[in-house]
Enzyme design. Structure first.
Site, PDB file in Angstrom:
ATOM      1  N   ASP A   1      -4.918  -8.155   1.610  1.00  0.00           N
ATOM      2  CA  ASP A   1      -5.977  -7.188   1.924  1.00  0.00           C
ATOM      3  C   ASP A   1      -7.296  -7.680   1.332  1.00  0.00           C
ATOM      4  O   ASP A   1      -7.433  -7.796   0.111  1.00  0.00           O
ATOM      5  CB  ASP A   1      -5.634  -5.814   1.334  1.00  0.00           C
ATOM      6  CG  ASP A   1      -4.506  -5.120   2.072  1.00  0.00           C
ATOM      7  OD1 ASP A   1      -4.056  -5.644   3.118  1.00  0.00           O
ATOM      8  OD2 ASP A   1      -4.076  -4.043   1.605  1.00  0.00           O
TER       9      ASP A   1
ATOM     10  N   GLU B   1       3.448  -3.455  12.518  1.00  0.00           N
ATOM     11  CA  GLU B   1       2.613  -4.657  12.349  1.00  0.00           C
ATOM     12  C   GLU B   1       3.435  -5.926  12.581  1.00  0.00           C
ATOM     13  O   GLU B   1       2.964  -7.028  12.327  1.00  0.00           O
ATOM     14  CB  GLU B   1       1.961  -4.677  10.959  1.00  0.00           C
ATOM     15  CG  GLU B   1       0.823  -3.674  10.839  1.00  0.00           C
ATOM     16  CD  GLU B   1       0.123  -3.732   9.500  1.00  0.00           C
ATOM     17  OE1 GLU B   1      -1.022  -3.273   9.431  1.00  0.00           O
ATOM     18  OE2 GLU B   1       0.727  -4.208   8.508  1.00  0.00           O
TER      19      GLU B   1
ATOM     20  N   GLY C   1      -1.178  17.956   3.527  1.00  0.00           N
ATOM     21  CA  GLY C   1       0.255  17.824   3.307  1.00  0.00           C
ATOM     22  C   GLY C   1       0.967  17.201   4.487  1.00  0.00           C
ATOM     23  O   GLY C   1       0.506  16.205   5.054  1.00  0.00           O
TER      24      GLY C   1
ATOM     25  N   ASP D   1      -9.255   5.836  -2.912  1.00  0.00           N
ATOM     26  CA  ASP D   1      -8.957   4.848  -1.862  1.00  0.00           C
ATOM     27  C   ASP D   1      -7.632   5.251  -1.213  1.00  0.00           C
ATOM     28  O   ASP D   1      -6.592   5.251  -1.876  1.00  0.00           O
ATOM     29  CB  ASP D   1      -8.859   3.451  -2.497  1.00  0.00           C
ATOM     30  CG  ASP D   1      -8.606   2.349  -1.476  1.00  0.00           C
ATOM     31  OD1 ASP D   1      -8.390   2.665  -0.291  1.00  0.00           O
ATOM     32  OD2 ASP D   1      -8.621   1.169  -1.878  1.00  0.00           O
TER      33      ASP D   1
ATOM     34  N   GLY E   1      -0.148   6.192   3.055  1.00  0.00           N
ATOM     35  CA  GLY E   1       0.867   6.531   4.058  1.00  0.00           C
ATOM     36  C   GLY E   1       2.123   5.682   3.889  1.00  0.00           C
ATOM     37  O   GLY E   1       3.244   6.159   4.117  1.00  0.00           O
ATOM     38  N   ASP E   2       1.948   4.430   3.501  1.00  0.00           N
ATOM     39  CA  ASP E   2       3.107   3.551   3.289  1.00  0.00           C
ATOM     40  C   ASP E   2       3.925   4.034   2.088  1.00  0.00           C
ATOM     41  O   ASP E   2       5.162   4.031   2.122  1.00  0.00           O
ATOM     42  CB  ASP E   2       2.641   2.111   3.056  1.00  0.00           C
ATOM     43  CG  ASP E   2       1.702   1.634   4.150  1.00  0.00           C
ATOM     44  OD1 ASP E   2       1.887   2.060   5.312  1.00  0.00           O
ATOM     45  OD2 ASP E   2       0.788   0.854   3.850  1.00  0.00           O
TER      46      ASP E   2
ATOM     47  N   GLY F   1      -6.953   0.107  -3.976  1.00  0.00           N
ATOM     48  CA  GLY F   1      -5.988  -0.864  -3.484  1.00  0.00           C
ATOM     49  C   GLY F   1      -4.742  -0.188  -2.932  1.00  0.00           C
ATOM     50  O   GLY F   1      -4.587   1.034  -3.002  1.00  0.00           O
TER      51      GLY F   1
HETATM   52  O1  RIB Z   1      -1.400   0.860   5.443  1.00  0.00           O
HETATM   53  C1  RIB Z   1      -2.287   0.076   4.684  1.00  0.00           C
HETATM   54  C2  RIB Z   1      -2.137  -1.352   5.056  1.00  0.00           C
HETATM   55  O2  RIB Z   1      -2.548  -1.525   6.395  1.00  0.00           O
HETATM   56  C3  RIB Z   1      -2.995  -2.291   4.266  1.00  0.00           C
HETATM   57  O3  RIB Z   1      -2.391  -2.738   3.087  1.00  0.00           O
HETATM   58  C4  RIB Z   1      -3.291  -3.394   5.258  1.00  0.00           C
HETATM   59  O4  RIB Z   1      -2.663  -4.595   4.946  1.00  0.00           O
HETATM   60  C5  RIB Z   1      -2.840  -2.865   6.613  1.00  0.00           C
HETATM   61  O5  RIB Z   1      -1.667  -3.431   6.973  1.00  0.00           O
END
Ligand code: RIB
Length: 322
Positions: free
Chosen positions: A15, A141, A239, A267, A272-273, A308
């Protein structure tokens, strides 16, 4: 016995992040902060988030034989992720170009690089990892055909979670395997066919509703009708909403709202991940959907309070202390 609580099959990106006062519009140039380089990518982010919470985690991904690839492998290993499934070479490591504004919202452009070379063959070659995983989680991705191969190679009884980000229309066999399908509002619209695919931010506008379906409860019912066994819609600071397919034909879909914690966002990248990883892990450990989503919402809230992606993810103790 399951060796892994969670196997993540997905992307790994370096990133490249610049802070800006305002994210630029079309044709506009803005000046930003110094460049920061962080380990990221939706798959690698999920793996680090889960491992940091205490889940036994493995990652199946592809990075380049370059400095960005080494940055990503270091981050995974430091978090305790099993990287035996991370393939190296074939293309440069994926890169994400990210701008973050003072509200913590971001814009992201991804150059997939090696992520685009994670193939169905790579999935078949990783059958031992798949056989040892209680839950398998993916995103978009990496090629959709690779995700479809993951579905075809799930171990009996393994649970499959998908965050279709960036969103694209999904084939019926992939949709039917999702338990849950995890989407934000923009991703929900694309999967429902109300909008073409495109980049998905972590915090979509609340007013972005498909025509004729303007409540997340309606979206959840529409998504469940496409085949997933369960659906989780993330609603940013509002939420999340969870919904499960009725156990008997003709039964009612039950939806529940899950609250987020009020935090000062610095940030939102990767929040979401972290949410999806925490959700998948807790579901695999036997928690019900609403409780797992409530825990995941706390993890996501913690993640937005630091800069980050992977570097912002909390430990289980930090989540408990929130
Ligand atoms: O979901 C966030 C991610 O989306 C970032 O870390 C970036 O790499 C993109 O894949």
């Amino acid at each position: 016995m399951d060796e892994y609580d969670l196997l993540v099959v997905g992307s790994a990106n370096a990133d490249l992040v610049v802070g800006v006062e305002r994210r630029p519009g079309p044709g506009e140039t803005v000046l930003g902060s110094d460049l920061a380089v962080h380990p990221g990518g939706k798959g690698a982010n999920q793996a680090v988030a889960a491992a940091r919470l205490g889940a036994r985690t493995a990652l199946l991904a592809r990075v380049g034989d370059d400095a960005h690839g080494r940055l990503l492998l270091d981050s995974q290993r430091t978090a305790g992720v099993d990287t035996s499934g991370v393939l190296v070479g074939g293309a440069p490591t994926g890169v994400a170009l990210i701008t973050v504004d003072p509200s913590g919202d971001n814009s992201i452009v991804v150059s997939p690089g090696a992520n685009a070379h994670l193939t169905p063959d790579d999935v078949r070659d990783a059958r031992e990892l798949l056989a040892a995983a209680r839950v398998v989680s993916t995103q978009l991705e990496i090629p959709l055909e690779t995700v479809a191969e993951v579905v075809r190679n799930l171990a009996p009884g393994a649970r499959f979670a998908l965050n279709p980000s960036p969103p694209a229309p999904l084939p019926p066999d992939v949709l039917a395997a999702c338990d849950p399908l995890v989407v934000n509002e923009h991703e929900a619209r694309v999967v429902l066919g109300a909008e073409g695919g495109g980049a998905s931010g972590d915090r979509p506008e609340a007013s972005d509703a498909p025509e004729g379906q303007d409540a997340p409860e309606d979206w959840a019912r529409g998504l469940l009708a496409l085949g997933p066994r369960s659906v989780v819609i993330t609603l940013g600071a509002r939420g999340a909403l969870v919904a499960e397919a009725p156990s008997d034909a003709g039964g009612d879909v039950v939806t529940r709202r899950v609250e987020s914690l009020p935090v000062a966002a610095v940030d939102t990248t990767g929040a979401g991940d972290a949410f999806t990883a925490a959700l998948a892990w807790r579901l695999g450990s036997g928690e019900d959907l609403a409780s797992a989503a409530a825990y995941a919402a706390r993890v996501g809230a913690a993640a937005v309070t630091r800069k980050g992606a992977q570097v912002s993810f909390p430990t289980a103790d930090e989540v408990a202390a929130l």
